[in-house]
Design a protein around this motif. Structure first.
Motif, PDB file in Angstrom:
ATOM      1  N   GLU A  28      81.614 -28.419   7.248  1.00 27.12           N
ATOM      2  CA  GLU A  28      81.622 -27.024   7.689  1.00 27.12           C
ATOM      3  C   GLU A  28      80.320 -26.590   8.364  1.00 27.12           C
ATOM      4  N   PRO A  29      79.139 -26.810   7.760  1.00 25.59           N
ATOM      5  CA  PRO A  29      77.928 -26.409   8.480  1.00 25.59           C
ATOM      6  C   PRO A  29      77.693 -27.218   9.745  1.00 25.59           C
ATOM      7  N   LEU A  35      79.080 -25.714  17.166  1.00 22.31           N
ATOM      8  CA  LEU A  35      79.603 -24.574  17.915  1.00 22.31           C
ATOM      9  C   LEU A  35      78.476 -23.727  18.506  1.00 22.31           C
ATOM     10  N   ILE A  36      77.446 -23.470  17.728  1.00 26.39           N
ATOM     11  CA  ILE A  36      76.320 -22.668  18.225  1.00 26.39           C
ATOM     12  C   ILE A  36      75.595 -23.396  19.350  1.00 26.39           C
ATOM     13  N   SER A  43      76.468 -20.999  27.749  1.00 26.17           N
ATOM     14  CA  SER A  43      75.981 -19.709  28.227  1.00 26.17           C
ATOM     15  C   SER A  43      74.831 -19.856  29.214  1.00 26.17           C
ATOM     16  N   GLY A  44      74.194 -21.008  29.254  1.00 28.56           N
ATOM     17  CA  GLY A  44      73.070 -21.219  30.161  1.00 28.56           C
ATOM     18  C   GLY A  44      73.471 -21.602  31.564  1.00 28.56           C
ATOM     19  N   LEU A  55      70.052 -28.902  22.890  1.00 27.43           N
ATOM     20  CA  LEU A  55      69.885 -30.235  22.333  1.00 27.43           C
ATOM     21  C   LEU A  55      68.854 -30.242  21.197  1.00 27.43           C
ATOM     22  N   VAL A  56      67.748 -29.536  21.382  1.00 25.23           N
ATOM     23  CA  VAL A  56      66.722 -29.453  20.341  1.00 25.23           C
ATOM     24  C   VAL A  56      67.277 -28.749  19.104  1.00 25.23           C
ATOM     25  N   PHE A  57      67.995 -27.655  19.300  1.00 23.59           N
ATOM     26  CA  PHE A  57      68.606 -26.944  18.160  1.00 23.59           C
ATOM     27  C   PHE A  57      69.568 -27.854  17.406  1.00 23.59           C
ATOM     28  N   PHE A  58      70.378 -28.588  18.136  1.00 23.48           N
ATOM     29  CA  PHE A  58      71.353 -29.474  17.503  1.00 23.48           C
ATOM     30  C   PHE A  58      70.667 -30.566  16.696  1.00 23.48           C
ATOM     31  N   LEU A  59      69.635 -31.205  17.267  1.00 26.41           N
ATOM     32  CA  LEU A  59      68.973 -32.321  16.584  1.00 26.41           C
ATOM     33  C   LEU A  59      68.170 -31.857  15.377  1.00 26.41           C
ATOM     34  N   VAL A  60      67.495 -30.718  15.492  1.00 23.22           N
ATOM     35  CA  VAL A  60      66.726 -30.198  14.359  1.00 23.22           C
ATOM     36  C   VAL A  60      67.674 -29.776  13.235  1.00 23.22           C
ATOM     37  N   SER A  61      68.750 -29.109  13.589  1.00 18.86           N
ATOM     38  CA  SER A  61      69.726 -28.700  12.577  1.00 18.86           C
ATOM     39  C   SER A  61      70.401 -29.900  11.932  1.00 18.86           C
TER      40      SER A  61
END
Length: 111
Positions: A28-29, A35-36, A43-44, A55-61
């Motif tokens: 789930e997370p 999705l985010i 949106s960019g 990509l940075v958000f995805f890898l850090v998360s």
């Protein structure tokens, strides 16, 4: 002791009790993070800044969620349940709970 006195034996397969993980994270997370990051990417309008930030958000998360799942595969569900039930089980005393007296006897006092 005969055959009738032996305890019953049942095999429990590992696949039935193993937690379901996606990319070594809870499902789930991981879907929320994907999705985010996809929304940031779309949106960019394919600008380099949005692609890199997504990509940075995805890898850090992903690294964060993997660390959580490694400690406890069900930690996300426990956290969500804790937040949902927080108002039912407050950790602070209420006004109507009355005064509680705590009697502490030091072990060296001889009492």
């Amino acid at each position: 002791m005969g055959i009738q006195d032996e305890l019953p034996f049942t095999t429990i397969h590992r696949s039935l009790v193993r937690p379901l993980l996606v990319m070594e994270c809870e499902r789930e997370p991981m879907m929320y993070v994907a999705l985010i990051s996809l929304l940031i990417f779309v949106s960019g309008q394919l600008r380099l800044w949005y692609i890199v930030s997504s990509l940075v958000f995805f890898l850090v998360s992903l690294a964060f969620l993997r660390a959580i799942a490694k400690a406890d595969p069900f930690m996300y569900r426990v956290f969500v349940r804790h937040i949902r039930l927080k108002r039912y089980y407050p950790a602070i005393p209420q006004i109507w709970s009355g005064e509680k007296k705590i009697i502490y006897i030091a072990p060296w006092s001889g009492q």
